[in-house]
Every structure is written in structure tokens, then in C-alpha cells.
Design a protein around this motif. Structure first.
Motif, PDB file in Angstrom:
ATOM      1  N   ILE A  85       0.845  -1.192   0.000  1.00  0.00           N
ATOM      2  CA  ILE A  85       0.000   0.000   0.000  1.00  0.00           C
ATOM      3  C   ILE A  85       0.881   1.244   0.000  1.00  0.00           C
ATOM      4  N   ASP A  86       0.650   2.131  -0.957  1.00  0.00           N
ATOM      5  CA  ASP A  86       1.264   3.457  -0.942  1.00  0.00           C
ATOM      6  C   ASP A  86       0.227   4.438  -0.403  1.00  0.00           C
ATOM      7  N   PHE A  87       0.547   5.109   0.682  1.00  0.00           N
ATOM      8  CA  PHE A  87      -0.290   6.191   1.190  1.00  0.00           C
ATOM      9  C   PHE A  87       0.363   7.512   0.791  1.00  0.00           C
ATOM     10  N   PHE A  88      -0.243   8.176  -0.189  1.00  0.00           N
ATOM     11  CA  PHE A  88       0.297   9.438  -0.671  1.00  0.00           C
ATOM     12  C   PHE A  88      -0.371  10.607   0.045  1.00  0.00           C
ATOM     13  N   GLN A  92       7.413  17.447  -1.501  1.00  0.00           N
ATOM     14  CA  GLN A  92       7.602  18.861  -1.218  1.00  0.00           C
ATOM     15  C   GLN A  92       7.998  19.610  -2.497  1.00  0.00           C
ATOM     16  N   LYS A  93       7.884  20.932  -2.466  1.00  0.00           N
ATOM     17  CA  LYS A  93       8.080  21.734  -3.674  1.00  0.00           C
ATOM     18  C   LYS A  93       9.471  21.587  -4.272  1.00  0.00           C
ATOM     19  N   ASN A  94      10.451  21.323  -3.428  1.00  0.00           N
ATOM     20  CA  ASN A  94      11.812  21.179  -3.942  1.00  0.00           C
ATOM     21  C   ASN A  94      12.064  19.810  -4.569  1.00  0.00           C
ATOM     22  N   ILE A 111       3.905  19.540   2.118  1.00  0.00           N
ATOM     23  CA  ILE A 111       3.842  19.264   3.562  1.00  0.00           C
ATOM     24  C   ILE A 111       4.627  17.981   3.830  1.00  0.00           C
ATOM     25  N   ASP A 112       5.421  17.967   4.913  1.00  0.00           N
ATOM     26  CA  ASP A 112       6.106  16.726   5.253  1.00  0.00           C
ATOM     27  C   ASP A 112       5.163  15.816   6.034  1.00  0.00           C
ATOM     28  N   LEU A 113       5.638  14.628   6.368  1.00  0.00           N
ATOM     29  CA  LEU A 113       4.771  13.655   7.035  1.00  0.00           C
ATOM     30  C   LEU A 113       4.461  14.031   8.485  1.00  0.00           C
ATOM     31  N   VAL A 114       5.234  14.925   9.054  1.00  0.00           N
ATOM     32  CA  VAL A 114       4.925  15.405  10.405  1.00  0.00           C
ATOM     33  C   VAL A 114       3.628  16.198  10.397  1.00  0.00           C
ATOM     34  N   GLU A 115       3.463  17.043   9.368  1.00  0.00           N
ATOM     35  CA  GLU A 115       2.301  17.928   9.283  1.00  0.00           C
ATOM     36  C   GLU A 115       1.156  17.356   8.446  1.00  0.00           C
ATOM     37  N   GLY A 116       1.456  16.376   7.588  1.00  0.00           N
ATOM     38  CA  GLY A 116       0.442  15.854   6.676  1.00  0.00           C
ATOM     39  C   GLY A 116      -0.727  15.197   7.395  1.00  0.00           C
ATOM     40  N   LYS A 117      -1.945  15.470   6.905  1.00  0.00           N
ATOM     41  CA  LYS A 117      -3.152  14.923   7.535  1.00  0.00           C
ATOM     42  C   LYS A 117      -3.996  14.080   6.575  1.00  0.00           C
ATOM     43  N   ASN A 118      -3.888  14.359   5.293  1.00  0.00           N
ATOM     44  CA  ASN A 118      -4.759  13.696   4.324  1.00  0.00           C
ATOM     45  C   ASN A 118      -3.935  12.777   3.416  1.00  0.00           C
ATOM     46  N   ARG A 140      11.154  13.889  -1.391  1.00  0.00           N
ATOM     47  CA  ARG A 140      10.052  13.079  -0.873  1.00  0.00           C
ATOM     48  C   ARG A 140      10.303  12.748   0.597  1.00  0.00           C
ATOM     49  N   ASP A 141       9.291  12.917   1.413  1.00  0.00           N
ATOM     50  CA  ASP A 141       9.344  12.476   2.801  1.00  0.00           C
ATOM     51  C   ASP A 141       8.770  11.059   2.798  1.00  0.00           C
ATOM     52  N   PHE A 142       9.512  10.096   3.328  1.00  0.00           N
ATOM     53  CA  PHE A 142       9.180   8.696   3.098  1.00  0.00           C
ATOM     54  C   PHE A 142       9.316   7.891   4.391  1.00  0.00           C
TER      55      PHE A 142
END
Length: 318
Positions: free
Chosen positions: A14-17, A98-100, A23-30, A103-105
């Protein structure tokens, strides 16, 4: 020409995108749930084009595992070699962009790591004309690592056509690149067809020039080497001749799965041949095969979703 079966061995996960922008995974909610796993994408491509493919791998006997199996079933991939593990959960990856471009993984390894000798249907392996090894996770640890390489060795002994795509993922191997390269070289030595990106070629061979890197793979034992170059096409070499086969121009929306679609399209064509090993020695025929595969890979980039973006033969010829 008869369509012979292709078996793809590897991970299904499963890939959860993260759908939140920059937003990095610390802040990501959706997060959006998608089926992942390079060998599964290869299988889906072969079937979508009209071929026959079986996927061999292990998922958890949990809702995510059942979702993954159903996704392949709906794509008409043979899932009789998918194992549902009662003890290990389905492997999951969480990704944000992220814009740059970074990928936060986060990778939560589960059932795919535990595919073992007893999980394989040896009779079906013997029936297949082509075996494809294109897993990003298979070489990480045992028992999957040993199973993978031992199955390649057995297939080589039996005279099967062996396809190999190392599928380097920096998030998994960045601190162990030397180990990755050593393991990949074992696979290359056994393969009839090796597909790498230009980045992977440099990492594996240590050569910055395409021709020198390709020569290293041939010296290891690869019969045919395909180096994908994005919009520039694919450098193809059979050890005697090499040439860049062009692609078509498209507006890229999402390149996820393009390399897997390229491999699937190549194996779909080779599976129709009586003797794929002889076909790849005919360079002009090989170039035509690769041009078709380039088109399939390019068209996948025009839609979102690795499996849902795979074109049909009618879409390609239209």
C-alpha cells in the motif's frame, strides 16, 4: 502467435500518498491509498495489452491485503500465487512530496519480506516462459532475498527467459548502496533482459558514461540492456549493437509506473515469441519492440495512477 505466461515475483504493498501540498509527514493529515509494487504494475500492463501474467508475492490477511489482491483481480492478473499471511501485516509506505522535489518517506515493512520457498507454486514456475524479477524490496533481507536470487538461479538452470529490473529506491538503500550493488550484480549475471534507469546504471556500475556502464552489465552476463532516458527514449544494447530508440512526445502528468509499463510492454511482446532468447539477438526486431514499449511508458505518464493509466492496444494504435 501464442501468448505464453509471464510470472512476476516481488512486492505488493500500500502506498499512502499525502495529498496536502508541500507538507512533510509530520504535518500531513490527508492521505490517498493506492496499490503499489513494481512487479504488480508489470503484471497489470501485460494483461491490459492482451497477455497472461501471474503475480507471486505475500500480503497480510488484513483489509489492505484483500484490497491489493482485489485490485489485481480486477485488472485480470492471475493472483493464484498471492499469499495472504495470517501473522504479518501488509507492507505500507507513506509518502509526501515537497516543492523542492524531495520526498518524505516512511516505510513499514510487513508480509512481503517473508515470501519463502514454500510459498511458491513450483509447477506454475515451470510452466511460465518468462520470469520477471523487478522488486524494490526483495533484496533487502532474508527470507525474501535468498528466495529471489535462488529462484533466478533455478530459472537460469531451466533455461527460462529471465527479466530483471533492480528498481533502486534511495529511501531504502541510501546507507547501504554497496550492498545493493553487490546483490544487483548477482541478478544481472543471470538475466537475459536488464532494464535500468540512467541513474541506476551509474549507481550499479560506477560509470557516468552510458556506453561504459552498459559494457559493465554485459560483462557481468546481461544479454540485453535497456537504459530508460525519460523523454529521450531508451538506449538499447544486445552486446553487439546499441542505439537510442526514441519515444513519443507527451504532456507528462504523473510518471509513476512508467518504467514498469515499459517492462510490461516488452515482456508482453516477448511472451508471444516461440523463443524470446533468439528474438533479442535480432537487433532490428529488438528496436521495434522497444519503440512500442516506449510508447506504452509515455502514455502512462499522461494520466494519474500506475495501473489505471496503462493504455490498451486500441489506445496505442489509435
Amino acid at each position: 502467435m501464442k501468448n505464453r505466461s509471464v510470472i512476476c515475483i516481488g512486492e505488493l504493498l500500500i502506498d499512502f500518498f499525502c495529498t496536502d501540498v508541500d507538507i512533510d509527514l509530520v504535518e500531513g493529515k490527508n492521505f490517498q491509498k493506492q496499490a503499489g509494487g513494481a512487479p504488480a504494475n508489470v503484471c497489470a500492463t501485460i494483461v491490459k495489452l492482451g497477455g497472461t501474467a501471474l503475480f507471486s508475492g505475500k500480503v497480510g490477511n488484513d483489509p489492505f491485503g484483500h484490497f491489493l489482491k482485489r485490485t489485481l483481480d480486477e485488472a485480470n492478473v492471475d493472483t493464484s500465487m498471492v499469499v495472504l499471511d495470517d501473522k504479518k501485516p501488509t507492507t505500507m509506505a507513506f509518502v509526501s512530496l515537497q516543492k523542492n522535489g524531495e520526498r518524505d518517506f516512511v516505510f513499514n515493512r510487513g508480509a512481503d519480506a517473508f515470501l519463502s520457498e514454500g510459498d511458491l507454486d513450483k509447477d506454475k514456475l515451470k510452466e511460465a516462459s518468462i520470469l520477471h524479477f523487478g522488486s524494490a524490496t526483495a533484496l533487502l533481507s532474508d527470507p525474501f532475498q535468498s528466495l529471489y536470487l535462488n529462484t533466478m538461479k533455478s530459472a537460469k538452470t531451466e533455461g527460462k527467459f529471465i527479466s530483471f529490473d533492480p528498481n533502486y529506491r534511495s529511501a531504502l538503500w541510501s546507507s547501504n548502496e554497496t550492498i545493493f550493488c553487490d546483490l544487483v550484480k548477482q541478478g544481472v549475471a543471470l538475466a537475459d533482459f536488464v532494464k535500468v534507469s540512467d541513474e541506476e546504471l551509474k549507481i550499479i556500475t560506477g560509470e557516468s558514461e552510458l556506453e561504459k556502464g552498459i559494457l559493465v552489465l554485459h560483462q557481468l552476463g546481461a544479454k540485453v540492456v535497456a537504459v530508460t532516458l525519460g523523454k529521450e527514449g531508451t538506449m538499447i544494447s544486445n552486446g553487439m549493437y546499441s542505439e537510442i530508440v526514441p519515444s513519443i512526445s507527451v504532456v507528462s502528468v504523473d510518471s509513476t509506473g512508467a518504467g514498469d509499463a515499459f517492462v510490461g510492454a516488452t515482456l508482453f511482446q516477448l511472451a508471444k515469441e516461440e523463443n524470446p532468447k533468439e528474438v533479442i539477438e535480432e537487433f532490428e526486431v529488438l528496436k521495434k519492440i522497444i519503440f512500442f514499449s516506449n510508447i506504452v511508458g509515455a502514455l502512462v505518464c499522461t494520466k494519474v495512477g500506475a495501473i489505471s493509466a496503462i493504455p490498451t492496444i486500441e489506445e496505442i494504435e489509435g
